[in-house]
Design an enzyme around this catalytic site. Structure first.
Site, PDB file in Angstrom:
ATOM      1  N   MET A  12     -13.361  10.071   3.149  1.00 53.33           N
ATOM      2  CA  MET A  12     -13.077   9.682   1.567  1.00 53.33           C
ATOM      3  C   MET A  12     -13.153   8.113   1.419  1.00 53.33           C
ATOM      4  SD  MET A  12     -12.969  12.543   0.378  1.00 53.33           S
ATOM      5  CE  MET A  12     -12.454  11.988  -1.288  1.00 53.33           C
ATOM      6  N   GLU A  13     -12.842   7.398   2.413  1.00 51.54           N
ATOM      7  CA  GLU A  13     -12.989   6.160   2.218  1.00 51.54           C
ATOM      8  C   GLU A  13     -14.406   5.370   2.331  1.00 51.54           C
ATOM      9  OE1 GLU A  13      -9.043   6.660   3.339  1.00 51.54           O
ATOM     10  OE2 GLU A  13     -10.838   7.585   4.195  1.00 51.54           O
TER      11      GLU A  13
ATOM     12  N   CYS B 262      -5.142  11.705  -0.718  1.00 52.26           N
ATOM     13  CA  CYS B 262      -5.550  10.961   0.608  1.00 52.26           C
ATOM     14  C   CYS B 262      -4.306  10.322   1.126  1.00 52.26           C
ATOM     15  CB  CYS B 262      -6.692   9.984   0.218  1.00 52.26           C
ATOM     16  SG  CYS B 262      -8.217  11.009   0.047  1.00 52.26           S
ATOM     17  N   HIS B 263      -4.401  10.009   2.515  1.00 53.96           N
ATOM     18  CA  HIS B 263      -3.298   9.337   3.346  1.00 53.96           C
ATOM     19  C   HIS B 263      -3.869   7.742   2.932  1.00 53.96           C
ATOM     20  CE1 HIS B 263      -2.464  13.153   4.791  1.00 53.96           C
ATOM     21  NE2 HIS B 263      -1.029  12.683   5.278  1.00 53.96           N
TER      22      HIS B 263
ATOM     23  N   ASP C  34     -22.102  -1.192 -14.032  1.00 58.32           N
ATOM     24  CA  ASP C  34     -21.291  -2.020 -14.859  1.00 58.32           C
ATOM     25  C   ASP C  34     -22.113  -3.550 -15.175  1.00 58.32           C
ATOM     26  OD1 ASP C  34     -18.900  -3.244 -16.459  1.00 58.32           O
ATOM     27  OD2 ASP C  34     -18.830  -4.619 -14.708  1.00 58.32           O
TER      28      ASP C  34
END
Length: 159
Positions: free
Chosen positions: A115-116, A78-79, A130
């Site tokens: 993707m972000e 990814c950029h 978590d």
């Protein structure tokens, strides 16, 4: 020179990051979502503020933003992007039972922001896991999916 078949391989078959330097800068956005299912008692503790690590929703929101911002550090090809906006929505879904997280990312750039958005969702869901794992190790994450992307040469796509 790029391979005609696989854009992330060079002519020798080696992995590379695609050159986007000649692509037009356009408005781009993406919306992704994912969910985490948990025991009803875990959701009740989360909603009642009885999770030992603190405010689960607040931490998940910050984790989602951080995940979107750090996508290029996590996904090798990814950029790195200068994001203009990241919006996080977290809603309770009693039918799961659990939470649904949606992340919208936006930027003016030469490559998409899907993707972000997806990375932001994943990070937010992992933060929920978590924070609640001490009482519910059986939580299930998924599916994580792209709902929409806008901009670039391929235009708008919707699930």
């Amino acid at each position: 020179m790029a391979s005609d078949r696989l854009s992330h391989l060079n002519d020798e078959g080696r992995v590379r990051m695609v050159d986007v330097g000649d692509k037009a800068v356009t408005e781009r956005s993406a919306l992704a979502e994912g969910e985490i299912a948990m025991e009803p008692a875990t959701l009740a503790a989360l909603l009642g503020g009885h999770v030992a690590k603190g405010n689960v929703v607040a931490v998940a929101r910050v984790a989602a933003i951080g995940g979107a911002k750090r996508t290029a550090d996590i996904v090798p090809l990814c950029h790195p992007l200068q994001l203009d906006a990241i919006d996080v929505e977290i809603e309770v879904d009693e039918n799961l039972p659990g939470l649904r997280i949606r992340v919208r990312s936006a930027a003016r750039g030469r490559t998409g922001v899907e993707m972000e958005a997806l990375c932001g969702v994943a990070a937010g869901l992992l933060a929920v896991y978590d924070m609640c794992k001490s009482t519910d190790r059986g939580m299930r994450i998924g599916p994580i999916q792209l709902l929409e992307k806008r901009g670039g040469a391929s235009g708008t796509w919707r699930r």
